[in-house]
Design an enzyme around this catalytic site. Structure first.
Site, PDB file in Angstrom:
ATOM      1  N   HIS A   6      13.163  18.667 -36.184  1.00 27.00           N
ATOM      2  CA  HIS A   6      13.623  18.967 -34.831  1.00 27.00           C
ATOM      3  C   HIS A   6      12.508  18.720 -33.822  1.00 27.00           C
ATOM      4  CE1 HIS A   6      15.790  22.258 -32.190  1.00 27.00           C
ATOM      5  NE2 HIS A   6      15.582  21.140 -31.527  1.00 27.00           N
ATOM      6  N   HIS A   8      11.859  16.585 -29.887  1.00 31.25           N
ATOM      7  CA  HIS A   8      12.476  15.833 -28.784  1.00 31.25           C
ATOM      8  C   HIS A   8      11.412  15.027 -28.043  1.00 31.25           C
ATOM      9  CE1 HIS A   8      16.152  18.131 -29.282  1.00 31.25           C
ATOM     10  NE2 HIS A   8      15.493  19.251 -29.145  1.00 31.25           N
ATOM     11  N   HIS A 178      23.488  21.165 -30.705  1.00 32.74           N
ATOM     12  CA  HIS A 178      22.427  21.339 -29.700  1.00 32.74           C
ATOM     13  C   HIS A 178      22.997  21.205 -28.294  1.00 32.74           C
ATOM     14  CE1 HIS A 178      18.485  21.685 -28.081  1.00 32.74           C
ATOM     15  NE2 HIS A 178      17.864  21.383 -29.199  1.00 32.74           N
ATOM     16  N   TYR A 194      20.716  28.288 -25.506  1.00 34.00           N
ATOM     17  CA  TYR A 194      20.491  27.667 -26.818  1.00 34.00           C
ATOM     18  C   TYR A 194      20.898  28.629 -27.939  1.00 34.00           C
ATOM     19  CZ  TYR A 194      17.642  23.658 -25.149  1.00 34.00           C
ATOM     20  OH  TYR A 194      17.195  22.500 -24.561  1.00 34.00           O
ATOM     21  N   GLU A 284      10.282  22.011 -33.157  1.00 35.14           N
ATOM     22  CA  GLU A 284      10.733  21.659 -31.811  1.00 35.14           C
ATOM     23  C   GLU A 284       9.559  21.421 -30.865  1.00 35.14           C
ATOM     24  OE1 GLU A 284      13.574  24.296 -29.887  1.00 35.14           O
ATOM     25  OE2 GLU A 284      14.641  22.629 -28.979  1.00 35.14           O
TER      26      GLU A 284
HETATM   27 ZN   LIG Z   1      15.902  21.156 -29.597  1.00 29.47          ZN
END
Ligand SMILES: [Zn+2]
Length: 337
Positions: A6, A8, A178, A194, A284
């Protein structure tokens, strides 16, 4: 090998956001709409962002590979219409592909989908196929609430979503559930929206027969599963009251949780409650929480440290969390190597 499932692209060049702003401006005045080819991003700009952040942090923390997708808050499915989302997804996914091509040992791609409120997700199939077949991506991020905090779509278990699931099964790609930015002032994006979505998705799965219809469909619920592990007894009891099978049989062949829980007691709860076979390592980074925990002196999102400190887990358990379960949930990854 340590795979972070995970991550981004939160460090994209500023010109990407400028393009998005022009796209938003173009919704009011079509003359302002930018052409796709007006966005030019050079490889050295991509390298500067990645090497100064995600790649550096991988090296510092001792992780090997990040399953990498466009910035979640930036998906902005609520903005414009399906055409808006199609161009934006095309651009964001192409950038992920470029990162993965520049650093094939360090990143593997997952796409955002061109969702739009009220639009059937059939419109996402072509982009999913393109990203998997042309870019070698191994999964997608699926937003259960493209409205951005107003929850107007049918639940994830409704037949509304089935055409997309049929394609996911055919391509053997999982979806991480997500959401994107919250437009609802009652829900802070990363602190509430979230986690709400993670918990909500799980309860939708629990009350449905989705996995009877799709026995091989797989979802990852991020952020440690929202409130799910903490309330596992409630969920087990609810399933029991509904005369459902035990959760293990009902959905643990299909639903997985990541380790984006930013303190050791939370990781302990997660790993003691949820079977190790259903937990995937993730941090993340660089993302939702960027600071250093004064209680530990370490970054909150340095989740590898928590797994390393989990003395109640065997080495075999840790291997599953760090690598084995990712291979199971993302079968295309091994195949593309
Ligand atoms: Zn995320």
């Amino acid at each position: 090998m340590i795979i972070d499932c995970h991550g981004h692209y939160t460090t994209a060049p500023k010109s990407l956001e400028a393009f998005r702003q022009k796209q938003v401006d173009g919704l009011k005045d079509a003359k302002l709409s930018p052409a796709k080819n007006s966005l030019v991003i050079r490889d050295d700009e991509i390298r500067a962002g990645i090497e100064g952040a995600q790649l550096r942090i991988q090296r510092e923390r001792g992780t090997d590979l990040t399953v990498f997708s466009p910035r979640a808050g930036g998906m902005g499915h609520h903005i414009g219409n399906a055409t808006t989302s199609e161009l934006w997804s095309d651009i964001c996914n192409e950038l992920i592909h470029r990162v993965c091509k520049l650093y094939p040992q360090n990143f593997t791609g997952v796409c955002q989908l061109p969702q739009s409120p009220g639009v059937r997700p059939d419109n996402c199939i072509a982009e999913l196929e393109r990203c998997v077949n042309e870019y070698g991506f191994i999964g997608c991020n699926l937003n259960p609430d493209p409205s951005g905090g107003w929850w107007k779509e049918p639940p994830l278990t409704d037949k509304w979503w089935y055409p997309l699931y049929e394609k996911m099964v055919e391509l053997e790609v999982p979806a991480m559930v997500h959401v994107s930015t919250s437009c609802n002032p009652g829900f802070h994006t990363t602190g509430a929206h979230y986690l709400n979505a993670d918990t909500t998705a799980f309860m939708q799965f629990l009350t449905s027969d989705l996995f009877k219809d799709f026995p091989t469909l797989k979802f990852i619920i991020p952020h440690g599963g929202g409130a799910v592990p903490y309330h596992w007894g409630r969920f087990r009891g609810l399933a029991q009251d509904m005369k459902k099978p035990p959760l293990k049989d009902l959905l643990l062949n299909n639903v997985y949780f990541d380790t984006c829980v930013y303190h050791l007691p939370g990781i302990e709860l997660l790993t003691r409650v949820i079977p190790v076979d259903n937990i995937l390592f993730a941090s993340e980074m660089v993302g939702a929480v960027r600071g250093v925990d004064p209680e530990t002196g370490s970054y909150y999102d340095d989740t590898k440290r928590y797994i390393d400190k989990a003395t109640w887990l065997s080495d075999a358990d840790k291997q599953k969390i760090f690598e084995g379960n990712v291979r199971k949930v993302y079968p295309r990854w091994g195949r593309n190597k």
